[in-house]
Design an enzyme around this catalytic site. Structure first.
Site, short mmCIF file in Angstrom:
data_model
loop_
_atom_site.label_atom_id
_atom_site.label_comp_id
_atom_site.label_asym_id
_atom_site.label_seq_id
_atom_site.Cartn_x
_atom_site.Cartn_y
_atom_site.Cartn_z
N ARG A 118 0.67 -1.19 -0.16
CA ARG A 118 0.02 -0.22 -0.07
C ARG A 118 0.82 1.20 0.08
NH1 ARG A 118 -4.67 1.19 4.10
NH2 ARG A 118 -2.96 0.57 5.59
N ARG A 143 2.20 4.46 4.97
CA ARG A 143 1.77 4.62 6.24
C ARG A 143 2.62 3.93 7.05
NH1 ARG A 143 -4.73 3.71 6.42
NH2 ARG A 143 -3.94 2.58 8.47
P1 AP5 Z 1 -7.48 0.07 2.02
O1 AP5 Z 1 -8.77 0.50 1.31
O2 AP5 Z 1 -6.51 1.31 2.51
O3 AP5 Z 1 -8.30 -0.73 3.13
P2 AP5 Z 1 -8.64 -0.61 4.34
O4 AP5 Z 1 -9.79 -1.50 5.01
O5 AP5 Z 1 -9.18 0.88 4.56
O6 AP5 Z 1 -7.37 -0.53 5.51
P3 AP5 Z 1 -6.93 0.50 6.81
O7 AP5 Z 1 -5.61 -0.17 7.16
O8 AP5 Z 1 -7.15 1.94 6.45
O9 AP5 Z 1 -7.94 -0.12 7.89
P4 AP5 Z 1 -7.75 -0.04 9.11
O10 AP5 Z 1 -9.07 -0.26 9.83
O11 AP5 Z 1 -6.62 -0.74 9.85
O12 AP5 Z 1 -6.92 1.44 9.69
P5 AP5 Z 1 -7.69 2.83 10.07
O13 AP5 Z 1 -7.12 3.60 8.92
O14 AP5 Z 1 -9.08 2.78 10.04
O15 AP5 Z 1 -6.91 -0.76 1.08
C1 AP5 Z 1 -5.55 -1.50 1.62
C2 AP5 Z 1 -4.43 -1.71 0.29
O16 AP5 Z 1 -5.21 -2.92 -0.32
C3 AP5 Z 1 -4.28 -0.52 -0.73
O17 AP5 Z 1 -3.07 -0.65 -1.09
C4 AP5 Z 1 -5.65 -0.77 -1.66
O18 AP5 Z 1 -5.10 -0.33 -2.85
C5 AP5 Z 1 -5.60 -2.36 -1.81
N1 AP5 Z 1 -6.86 -2.82 -2.37
C6 AP5 Z 1 -8.24 -2.55 -1.83
N2 AP5 Z 1 -8.97 -3.18 -2.00
C7 AP5 Z 1 -8.28 -4.41 -3.08
C8 AP5 Z 1 -8.59 -5.44 -3.63
N3 AP5 Z 1 -10.12 -5.91 -3.95
N4 AP5 Z 1 -8.05 -6.00 -4.25
C9 AP5 Z 1 -6.70 -5.90 -3.96
N5 AP5 Z 1 -5.98 -4.85 -3.66
C10 AP5 Z 1 -6.92 -3.99 -2.81
O19 AP5 Z 1 -7.18 3.06 11.34
C11 AP5 Z 1 -5.78 3.21 11.83
C12 AP5 Z 1 -5.80 3.35 13.28
O20 AP5 Z 1 -6.55 4.33 13.65
C13 AP5 Z 1 -6.02 2.18 13.93
O21 AP5 Z 1 -4.88 1.19 13.94
C14 AP5 Z 1 -6.33 2.64 15.39
O22 AP5 Z 1 -4.93 3.14 16.11
C15 AP5 Z 1 -7.04 3.91 15.00
N6 AP5 Z 1 -8.53 3.91 14.97
C16 AP5 Z 1 -8.95 4.15 13.96
N7 AP5 Z 1 -10.52 4.01 14.32
C17 AP5 Z 1 -10.25 3.66 15.44
C18 AP5 Z 1 -11.52 3.34 16.52
N8 AP5 Z 1 -12.81 3.13 15.93
N9 AP5 Z 1 -11.37 3.25 17.83
C19 AP5 Z 1 -10.14 3.14 18.07
N10 AP5 Z 1 -8.86 3.41 17.35
C20 AP5 Z 1 -9.29 3.58 15.98
#
Ligand code: AP5
Length: 210
Positions: A128, A153
């Site tokens: 990514r 990231r």
């Molecule tokens: P992408 O679309 O970026 O995936 P995603 O599911 O959005 O992944 P995230 O890593 O953003 O999810 P996350 O929940 O861990 O992190 P978040 O930012 O919410 O796709 C991933 C990759 O795959 C990309 O390269 C894309 O191009 C590729 N791709 C997509 N679809 C594909 C397909 N079909 N086939 C092939 N490739 C594909 O959270 C980050 C941090 O914030 C957490 O760790 C935590 O510390 C904090 N946080 C966020 N929300 C909370 C909460 N509610 N409570 C407490 N802490 C929180």
């Protein structure tokens, strides 16, 4: 319509939320993006949450729920709904999100569960990149336009990804049962090309809207 985009880290929640936002004009509400905005802009909140994101740990509930409450209260969300990406992550957060919506006479219509096995997640997140336009790309499956600079990231380091996956299985996956009991859980196979997954999600949303 208020929809939970659900699934493990890297399953494509953000990618699909962006596509659905363009198609339906429903705002994408990503807690991760909100936190990263605060970190980049060095706000007090950003300074307080940075250590959690760096380690792949969950930010404390009250901080997370406050930021979501504020986002829901904005006009675009009140008028056009919301695609929740990254919230809820625990059963407690799910019940609090129901309360935040309920006090505005709103509710979650559907939880879209994008299923992807852990092995695919680890590969995807290793590839990514975030383009200089702020969008998410993948060096293998969805490369940034030629010549565009990109960064990674900090929480996509393999050890942090493993921690995020562990937390997902322990704390977040039980939500499948929470939404299934409400009869609003829909599961799609996310281990297919981005466009195919989008078509299936749009089919589900169209069904919900009619
Ligand atoms: P992408 O679309 O970026 O995936 P995603 O599911 O959005 O992944 P995230 O890593 O953003 O999810 P996350 O929940 O861990 O992190 P978040 O930012 O919410 O796709 C991933 C990759 O795959 C990309 O390269 C894309 O191009 C590729 N791709 C997509 N679809 C594909 C397909 N079909 N086939 C092939 N490739 C594909 O959270 C980050 C941090 O914030 C957490 O760790 C935590 O510390 C904090 N946080 C966020 N929300 C909370 C909460 N509610 N409570 C407490 N802490 C929180």
């Amino acid at each position: 319509m208020y929809i939970v985009m659900f699934g493990p880290p890297g399953c494509g929640k953000g990618t699909q939320a962006e596509i659905l936002h363009v198609k339906y004009n429903i705002p994408a509400i990503s807690t991760g993006d909100l936190f990263r905005w605060h970190i980049k802009n060095q706000t007090e909140l950003g300074k307080a949450v940075k250590c959690y994101l760096d380690k792949g740990e969950l930010v404390p509930d009250e901080v997370t729920l406050n930021i979501v409450d504020e986002r829901i209260s904005r006009e675009d969300c009140l008028e056009n709904g919301g695609l929740f990406d990254g919230i809820p992550r625990t059963v407690y957060q799910a019940s609090r999100l129901d309360e935040l919506l309920g006090k505005r006479d709103l509710k979650i219509s559907s939880c879209l569960n994008i299923c992807v096995p852990d092995e695919s997640i680890v590969t995807r997140l290793a590839d990514r990149v975030i383009g200089s336009d702020g969008k998410t790309y993948n060096l293998v499956t969805n490369p940034p336009p030629g010549g565009m600079s990109f960064s990674r990231r900090s929480d996509d380091e393999p050890e942090t990804v493993r921690n995020r996956l562990r937390l997902y299985h322990e704390m977040t996956h039980p939500l499948v049962e929470y939404y299934a009991r409400k009869g609003i859980m829909h599961t799609v196979d996310g281990d297919r090309p981005i466009e195919i997954v989008s078509v299936e999600l749009m089919g589900l949303i169209d069904l919900l809207a009619n």
